[in-house]
Design a protein around this motif. Structure first.
Motif, PDB file in Angstrom:
ATOM      1  N   THR A 179       0.839  -1.202   0.000  1.00  9.95           N
ATOM      2  CA  THR A 179       0.000   0.000   0.000  1.00  9.95           C
ATOM      3  C   THR A 179       0.875   1.253   0.000  1.00  9.95           C
ATOM      4  O   THR A 179       2.054   1.197   0.350  1.00  9.95           O
ATOM      5  CB  THR A 179      -0.872   0.046   1.261  1.00  9.95           C
ATOM      6  N   GLY A 180       0.257   2.351  -0.404  1.00  5.95           N
ATOM      7  CA  GLY A 180       0.999   3.614  -0.416  1.00  5.95           C
ATOM      8  C   GLY A 180       1.516   3.974   0.963  1.00  5.95           C
ATOM      9  O   GLY A 180       2.605   4.513   1.114  1.00  5.95           O
ATOM     10  N   MET A 181       0.723   3.631   1.986  1.00  7.53           N
ATOM     11  CA  MET A 181       1.141   3.948   3.355  1.00  7.53           C
ATOM     12  C   MET A 181       2.401   3.157   3.724  1.00  7.53           C
ATOM     13  O   MET A 181       3.325   3.689   4.335  1.00  7.53           O
ATOM     14  CB  MET A 181       0.013   3.616   4.329  1.00  7.53           C
ATOM     15  N   HIS A 182       2.445   1.894   3.305  1.00  9.78           N
ATOM     16  CA  HIS A 182       3.630   1.079   3.592  1.00  9.78           C
ATOM     17  C   HIS A 182       4.838   1.598   2.812  1.00  9.78           C
ATOM     18  O   HIS A 182       5.957   1.604   3.311  1.00  9.78           O
ATOM     19  CB  HIS A 182       3.357  -0.376   3.251  1.00  9.78           C
ATOM     20  N   GLU A 183       4.562   1.998   1.584  1.00  7.97           N
ATOM     21  CA  GLU A 183       5.657   2.540   0.776  1.00  7.97           C
ATOM     22  C   GLU A 183       6.187   3.818   1.415  1.00  7.97           C
ATOM     23  O   GLU A 183       7.381   4.094   1.387  1.00  7.97           O
ATOM     24  CB  GLU A 183       5.124   2.809  -0.630  1.00  7.97           C
ATOM     25  N   GLN A 184       5.263   4.586   1.969  1.00  9.14           N
ATOM     26  CA  GLN A 184       5.653   5.830   2.632  1.00  9.14           C
ATOM     27  C   GLN A 184       6.496   5.543   3.871  1.00  9.14           C
ATOM     28  O   GLN A 184       7.546   6.132   4.083  1.00  9.14           O
ATOM     29  CB  GLN A 184       4.398   6.591   3.031  1.00  9.14           C
ATOM     30  N   ARG A 185       6.031   4.600   4.660  1.00  8.57           N
ATOM     31  CA  ARG A 185       6.776   4.299   5.892  1.00  8.57           C
ATOM     32  C   ARG A 185       8.075   3.576   5.603  1.00  8.57           C
ATOM     33  O   ARG A 185       8.990   3.577   6.392  1.00  8.57           O
ATOM     34  CB  ARG A 185       5.930   3.409   6.793  1.00  8.57           C
ATOM     35  N   GLY A 186       8.129   2.910   4.451  1.00  6.23           N
ATOM     36  CA  GLY A 186       9.262   2.044   4.142  1.00  6.23           C
ATOM     37  C   GLY A 186       8.869   0.614   4.452  1.00  6.23           C
ATOM     38  O   GLY A 186       8.197   0.354   5.458  1.00  6.23           O
ATOM     39  N   LEU A 187       9.282  -0.290   3.580  1.00  3.84           N
ATOM     40  CA  LEU A 187       8.858  -1.680   3.749  1.00  3.84           C
ATOM     41  C   LEU A 187       9.566  -2.346   4.932  1.00  3.84           C
ATOM     42  O   LEU A 187       9.111  -3.367   5.425  1.00  3.84           O
ATOM     43  CB  LEU A 187       9.104  -2.474   2.466  1.00  3.84           C
ATOM     44  N   ASP A 188      10.675  -1.764   5.369  1.00  7.18           N
ATOM     45  CA  ASP A 188      11.379  -2.355   6.522  1.00  7.18           C
ATOM     46  C   ASP A 188      10.463  -2.395   7.734  1.00  7.18           C
ATOM     47  O   ASP A 188      10.283  -3.432   8.365  1.00  7.18           O
ATOM     48  CB  ASP A 188      12.614  -1.525   6.883  1.00  7.18           C
ATOM     49  N   ILE A 189       9.895  -1.246   8.031  1.00  4.88           N
ATOM     50  CA  ILE A 189       9.096  -1.150   9.249  1.00  4.88           C
ATOM     51  C   ILE A 189       7.720  -1.760   9.031  1.00  4.88           C
ATOM     52  O   ILE A 189       7.165  -2.413   9.918  1.00  4.88           O
ATOM     53  CB  ILE A 189       9.016   0.318   9.731  1.00  4.88           C
ATOM     54  N   SER A 190       7.170  -1.588   7.835  1.00  2.00           N
ATOM     55  CA  SER A 190       5.795  -2.051   7.637  1.00  2.00           C
ATOM     56  C   SER A 190       5.709  -3.548   7.374  1.00  2.00           C
ATOM     57  O   SER A 190       4.695  -4.165   7.670  1.00  2.00           O
ATOM     58  CB  SER A 190       5.134  -1.268   6.507  1.00  2.00           C
TER      59      SER A 190
END
Lengths: 258, 426
Positions: free
Chosen positions: B397-408
């Protein structure tokens, strides 16, 4: 004397609203951050001392009292420095910003009593002339600013300011469906209308933290598209930092929106 | 005692001719050679991880590493389960291997080494797409794709090209160490992947469609990865002899020349095109040279190997721009490096074939093999990614892309002490 006159009117007004400790803090803010600024935003000043102190009283009413006080202060400053008054910003609140009145609480309607049979007819009463009483029109209920919305609006506005106005308009238009789908239809239109203005404040009783988070997400996505992901990240971090610095004890943690 | 003898022979090889070694010892040497090369090819996975992670933003570094680590695990197991059987099992009309699934019927130690070596090739083919699709692909969806790439898509084409009964092999298709079979196949999988998953948020301006540069977070990692990959290519190409032969020296020399010439090729091209010469481009140019020589490393002379690498550098430079013009977002330029340069190398293997250079018929067969690889891999992997996209969702999701996939996706970040972030790990 002139020096005092720059602060005294403000202090006089605030004394009515704030406790001594909070008053001292507010005055310190006034004298350090606001007194020498060419343009003073009354709204920001009030937001500032409200957000940094656990103040229980409402900010409503302050504006109308503070406005003349601020004008006096500015005139005093002008006499002292000789500089003309550059201007001051009126709060959106007074300009009829997009503030939705709170929804009325559900009222329990008492059951209608059964009509009682009258044993005897009532005696005829002579009509009495009643003097018409002038009824004052009911004032619209203006709710105090909700800290959550102060933070949320400020955050979104600062994010939007990261992109130039033409592209911002395009970005909002392109993402209008996503933006409107973040909240209920009743809240969607006012939200979209607010985003297109320059106003710093928006409030709607049907927007909660989840909706705020979804709106932030759509705005960020648009920012990425129109400003590039590197700039968008930089802007997001900077704005989040600003908000955290400005509202350190706020009830809404900005991280909840990210 | 047998192993001691083998070791001694291995060390004293220069003075020993093949005839002087008894068949059993020769078999042991071959096993040792293959196993040793397989281990080095395995080490190439760390280089892929370094390059791909270094070219990604810091907030996705762990995710990229994780994908690289995990696809080796998947590929090794899947190759044993189905890949080896499809690739080297008894052929059905040259189209499909139909035995040796789950390693049934494997004969002796040498075949185990052979499986290990070819399993590493499967892992290489599978890992190429992870870099191209980095920073916006869901981890579990990528892992599912790796199952099918290493267990079906790669082995089937490899059967056609490398199985002695494969129909492309029968036509005379030459690809010694896999310019097309391994690298291009991996790149075409990546191409299908990036078409389905779409570009990263904001990679292209929505009004002008101009690409925006999204720099990776560590050029040091990229450089180290480039060196390790180069090192690994010696084993990748020389190990494809399937045993220790006198060809090994020439193959290793050709590999070195092509890698060096590839870097020079991209430098000259950048100079002539008046575009900045980037470190990443230089490393990718050298990798393009190494990929291109894989097909013909055993069948062309060193000067032609250098020429192949030099042209591969230029091909990479133009190929990268072509991909960008098509508005495709390849994070590590894997398609230009492995796909387009691999295709060039496969043609070059026919053009500079020592025994019969510039034979038009041979060149046509090579082109045919390249087109078949493109069609099969693109169609199969496009279908695969589309199905994964429908069932599981390929893009985060865009939110995960925003946070970075490491954390999400993994709830850990690569640089906890240095990464400036306000995000919570919830």
């Amino acid at each position: 004397m002139l020096l005092d006159a720059r602060s005294y009117p403000i202090q006089q007004v605030l004394e009515k609203y704030l406790e001594p400790k909070n008053l001292a803090f507010a005055m310190r803010l006034w004298s350090t951050n606001y007194i020498n600024q060419p343009n003073i935003s009354l709204q920001r000043f009030v937001d500032d001392f409200y957000s940094r102190q656990p103040i229980s009283t409402s900010s409503y009413g302050l504006y109308s009292d503070l406005l003349p006080a601020m004008m006096s202060s500015l005139q005093a400053r002008s006499r002292f420095t000789g500089a003309l008054i550059d201007g001051y910003e009126l709060p959106d609140y007074d300009l009829g910003g997009h503030i939705t009145p709170p929804s009325a609480p559900p009222v329990q309607v008492p059951p209608i009593p059964e009509p009682q049979p009258t044993p005897e007819p009532a005696a005829a009463v002579e009509p009495v002339e009643v003097e018409p009483v002038a009824v004052e029109p009911e004032k619209p209920i203006q709710r105090p600013r909700d800290e959550k919305f102060v933070i949320f609006s400020s955050f979104i506005r600062q994010l939007l300011n990261g992109i130039n106005p033409d592209r911002r308009e395009k970005m909002l238009y392109r993402n209008r469906i996503e933006l409107k789908s973040t909240c209920t239809p009743e809240a969607a239109e006012p939200l979209y209308a607010w985003l297109q203005t320059d106003s710093d404040y928006f409030q709607h009783n049907q927007i909660g933290v989840n909706e705020m988070s979804a709106i932030t997400h759509v705005i960020y996505t648009g920012l990425c598209e129109y400003q590039g992901p590197v700039d968008a990240d930089r802007i997001l971090m900077k704005v989040a930092g600003n908000i955290n610095d400005k509202y350190p004890f706020a009830s809404l943690d900005i991280n909840e929106l990210l | 005692m047998k192993y001691l003898t083998t070791g001694a022979v291995f060390l004293l090889l220069p003075g020993i001719s093949a005839a002087a070694v008894d068949p059993e010892t020769q078999n042991l040497i071959s096993i040792m050679w293959l196993t040793f090369c397989a281990m080095i090819v395995f080490f190439m996975q760390s280089a892929f991880a370094l390059i791909e992670s270094g070219m990604s933003r810091a907030k996705n570094a762990v995710n990229v590493m994780m994908k690289n680590y995990f696809d080796v695990c998947i590929a090794m197991l899947m190759f044993g389960i189905s890949g080896y059987g499809i690739m080297f099992g008894e052929s059905i009309q040259g189209w499909l291997g139909a035995e040796k699934f789950f390693l049934s019927g494997v004969e002796g130690g040498r075949e185990y080494a052979f499986i290990l070596f070819n399993g590493m090739f499967a892992a290489t083919a599978a890992t190429i797409s992870s870099g191209a699709m980095a920073e916006r692909t869901k981890f579990h969806s990528y892992a599912i794709s790796a199952i099918f790439v290493s267990g079906l898509i790669y082995p089937l084409y490899a059967h056609w090209a490398w199985n002695p009964s494969g129909w492309l092999q029968q036509l005379g298709f030459v690809d010694f160490a896999g310019s097309t079979v391994v690298h291009s196949v991996g790149a075409w999988v990546a191409l299908a992947g990036i078409i389905v998953v779409g570009p990263r948020l904001g990679r292209f301006d929505p009004d002008t469609f101009e690409p925006r540069e999204i720099r990776g977070h560590s050029l040091m990692m990229v450089t180290l990865g480039g060196f390790i990959l180069w090192f690994g290519f010696f084993a990748f190409n020389a190990g494809s002899t399937d045993g220790l032969t006198d060809q090994v020296g020439k193959i290793a020399l050709n590999t070195a020349y092509a890698g060096a010439a590839g870097a020079i090729g991209v430098t000259l091209t950048s100079y002539l095109r008046r575009i900045p010469l980037l470190l990443t481009s230089t490393i990718n140019g050298s990798l393009a040279g190494l990929v291109s020589i894989a097909a013909g490393c055993a069948t062309m002379d060193p000067p032609f190997a250098a020429l192949t690498g030099l042209i591969a550098g230029a091909v990479f430079s133009f190929g990268r721009d072509l991909i960008l013009k098509m508005r495709l977002d390849d994070v590590v330029d894997a398609i230009a490096v492995h796909g387009i340069s691999g295709a060039w190398g496969t043609v070059a293997a026919a053009m500079f074939f020592t025994a019969d250079p510039f034979n038009p018929q041979r060149i046509m067969i090579q082109v045919f093999g390249i087109v078949i690889a493109l069609l099969w891999t693109l169609a199969a992997s496009f279908t695969l990614f589309s199905i994964i996209n429908i069932i599981f969702g390929l893009r985060s999701t865009g939110m995960h892309e925003q946070r970075g996939l490491d954390i999400s996706e993994h709830n850990e970040i690569g640089y906890p002490e240095f990464q400036k972030t306000t995000f919570r790990s919830n």
